[in-house]
Design a protein around this motif. Structure first.
Motif, PDB file in Angstrom:
ATOM      1  N   GLU A  36      47.767  -2.614 -17.040  1.00 30.98           N
ATOM      2  CA  GLU A  36      48.107  -3.269 -15.774  1.00 30.98           C
ATOM      3  C   GLU A  36      49.340  -2.654 -15.121  1.00 30.98           C
ATOM      4  OE1 GLU A  36      48.530  -7.399 -16.513  1.00 30.98           O
ATOM      5  OE2 GLU A  36      46.429  -7.667 -17.078  1.00 30.98           O
ATOM      6  N   ASN A  37      50.232  -2.103 -15.939  1.00 33.13           N
ATOM      7  CA  ASN A  37      51.448  -1.479 -15.408  1.00 33.13           C
ATOM      8  C   ASN A  37      51.235  -0.021 -15.013  1.00 33.13           C
ATOM      9  OD1 ASN A  37      52.822  -3.848 -15.857  1.00 33.13           O
ATOM     10  ND2 ASN A  37      53.472  -3.218 -17.905  1.00 33.13           N
ATOM     11  N   GLY A  38      50.037   0.498 -15.215  1.00 31.75           N
ATOM     12  CA  GLY A  38      49.753   1.881 -14.856  1.00 31.75           C
ATOM     13  C   GLY A  38      50.026   2.882 -15.955  1.00 31.75           C
ATOM     14  N   ASN A  39      50.261   2.412 -17.185  1.00 25.71           N
ATOM     15  CA  ASN A  39      50.540   3.306 -18.310  1.00 25.71           C
ATOM     16  C   ASN A  39      49.263   3.567 -19.105  1.00 25.71           C
ATOM     17  OD1 ASN A  39      53.297   3.259 -17.714  1.00 25.71           O
ATOM     18  ND2 ASN A  39      53.556   1.362 -18.876  1.00 25.71           N
ATOM     19  N   LEU A  40      49.269   4.650 -19.850  1.00 24.59           N
ATOM     20  CA  LEU A  40      48.158   4.906 -20.767  1.00 24.59           C
ATOM     21  C   LEU A  40      48.231   3.912 -21.920  1.00 24.59           C
ATOM     22  CD1 LEU A  40      48.173   8.795 -20.905  1.00 24.59           C
ATOM     23  CD2 LEU A  40      46.373   7.359 -19.981  1.00 24.59           C
ATOM     24  N   PRO A  41      47.091   3.366 -22.359  1.00 30.82           N
ATOM     25  CA  PRO A  41      47.101   2.340 -23.419  1.00 30.82           C
ATOM     26  C   PRO A  41      47.207   2.940 -24.820  1.00 30.82           C
ATOM     27  CG  PRO A  41      44.889   2.664 -22.648  1.00 30.82           C
ATOM     28  CD  PRO A  41      45.772   3.536 -21.792  1.00 30.82           C
ATOM     29  N   ILE A  42      48.344   3.566 -25.100  1.00 30.75           N
ATOM     30  CA  ILE A  42      48.600   4.175 -26.406  1.00 30.75           C
ATOM     31  C   ILE A  42      49.790   3.445 -27.022  1.00 30.75           C
ATOM     32  CG2 ILE A  42      49.112   6.308 -27.626  1.00 30.75           C
ATOM     33  CD1 ILE A  42      48.157   7.772 -25.087  1.00 30.75           C
ATOM     34  N   TYR A  43      49.596   2.924 -28.226  1.00 31.82           N
ATOM     35  CA  TYR A  43      50.626   2.109 -28.858  1.00 31.82           C
ATOM     36  C   TYR A  43      50.841   2.554 -30.289  1.00 31.82           C
ATOM     37  CZ  TYR A  43      49.058  -0.723 -24.956  1.00 31.82           C
ATOM     38  OH  TYR A  43      48.682  -1.145 -23.708  1.00 31.82           O
ATOM     39  N   ARG A  44      51.970   2.154 -30.857  1.00 26.63           N
ATOM     40  CA  ARG A  44      52.292   2.414 -32.264  1.00 26.63           C
ATOM     41  C   ARG A  44      52.269   1.082 -32.994  1.00 26.63           C
ATOM     42  NH1 ARG A  44      57.140   4.918 -31.896  1.00 26.63           N
ATOM     43  NH2 ARG A  44      56.139   6.931 -31.675  1.00 26.63           N
ATOM     44  N   VAL A  72      47.506   3.554 -31.910  1.00 24.63           N
ATOM     45  CA  VAL A  72      46.375   2.764 -31.429  1.00 24.63           C
ATOM     46  C   VAL A  72      46.087   3.147 -29.988  1.00 24.63           C
ATOM     47  CG1 VAL A  72      45.518   0.427 -31.025  1.00 24.63           C
ATOM     48  CG2 VAL A  72      47.033   0.868 -32.957  1.00 24.63           C
ATOM     49  N   ILE A  73      44.818   3.451 -29.692  1.00 25.77           N
ATOM     50  CA  ILE A  73      44.386   3.750 -28.326  1.00 25.77           C
ATOM     51  C   ILE A  73      43.380   2.681 -27.930  1.00 25.77           C
ATOM     52  CG2 ILE A  73      43.307   5.442 -26.802  1.00 25.77           C
ATOM     53  CD1 ILE A  73      44.499   6.769 -29.974  1.00 25.77           C
ATOM     54  N   ARG A  74      43.625   2.022 -26.826  1.00 26.80           N
ATOM     55  CA  ARG A  74      42.768   0.939 -26.352  1.00 26.80           C
ATOM     56  C   ARG A  74      42.134   1.329 -25.019  1.00 26.80           C
ATOM     57  NH1 ARG A  74      45.947  -3.536 -25.049  1.00 26.80           N
ATOM     58  NH2 ARG A  74      44.019  -4.699 -24.920  1.00 26.80           N
ATOM     59  N   LYS A  75      41.295   0.438 -24.511  1.00 25.99           N
ATOM     60  CA  LYS A  75      40.645   0.559 -23.198  1.00 25.99           C
ATOM     61  C   LYS A  75      39.823   1.836 -23.079  1.00 25.99           C
ATOM     62  CE  LYS A  75      43.857  -2.413 -20.858  1.00 25.99           C
ATOM     63  NZ  LYS A  75      44.443  -2.747 -19.604  1.00 25.99           N
ATOM     64  N   ILE A  76      38.977   2.079 -24.093  1.00 26.04           N
ATOM     65  CA  ILE A  76      38.106   3.252 -24.120  1.00 26.04           C
ATOM     66  C   ILE A  76      36.711   2.810 -23.707  1.00 26.04           C
ATOM     67  CG2 ILE A  76      37.238   5.136 -25.542  1.00 26.04           C
ATOM     68  CD1 ILE A  76      39.508   4.350 -27.527  1.00 26.04           C
ATOM     69  N   GLU A  77      36.077   3.611 -22.885  1.00 33.91           N
ATOM     70  CA  GLU A  77      34.717   3.313 -22.462  1.00 33.91           C
ATOM     71  C   GLU A  77      33.907   4.599 -22.513  1.00 33.91           C
ATOM     72  OE1 GLU A  77      33.208   2.003 -18.294  1.00 33.91           O
ATOM     73  OE2 GLU A  77      34.067   0.250 -19.288  1.00 33.91           O
ATOM     74  N   GLY A  78      32.647   4.505 -22.919  1.00 38.58           N
ATOM     75  CA  GLY A  78      31.785   5.679 -22.980  1.00 38.58           C
ATOM     76  C   GLY A  78      31.453   6.045 -24.412  1.00 38.58           C
TER      77      GLY A  78
END
Length: 127
Positions: free
Chosen positions: A57-65, A77-83
């Motif tokens: 929502e903030n415009g960042n890539l959804p990559i987290y530790r 952790v990588i989220r919001k993947i489609e395909g």
């Protein structure tokens, strides 16, 4: 004096011993996995990519530790993947030096802290 110099030269000139045969079988497999030469990436920015990463929502890539075992074992952790998730995990494994990639519901987790390399790779793909 020449005896000391000779001993020092023998110690310095000696090749390190490879004691990998003493490792446990699972550790030998891990060592072989991590020491493989990297494969070239398949997808480039100009090509059609079979997966898509949506930004937060903030415009960042959804990559987290994420940390496990009292901050001993980090995971990326990588989220919001489609395909095509399988194509994504295969490419991600190449980017993260053949690290273990775990597919979960709604996310993909990579063993180790690979945030910077994953972010650079995704930005290079145009996400």
């Amino acid at each position: 004096m020449s005896g000391k110099k000779q001993i020092i030269n023998q110690l310095i000139g000696r090749k390190p011993l490879e004691r990998y045969w003493k490792l446990a079988p699972q550790a030998q497999l891990k060592r072989a996995q991590y020491s493989k030469s990297p494969e070239p990436l398949v997808y480039k920015k100009d090509q059609e990519i079979p997966f898509k990463i949506f930004r937060s929502e903030n415009g960042n890539l959804p990559i987290y530790r994420k940390y496990f075992s009292g901050r001993e074992n980090p995971r990326t952790v990588i989220r919001k993947i489609e395909g095509d998730i399988d194509a994504f995990t295969n490419e991600l494994r190449k980017v993260c030096s053949n690290a273990d990639v775990h597919q979960k519901i709604g996310r993909v987790e990579v063993s180790g802290s690979h945030i910077e390399s994953v972010r650079k790779w995704l930005l290079g793909l145009g996400f």
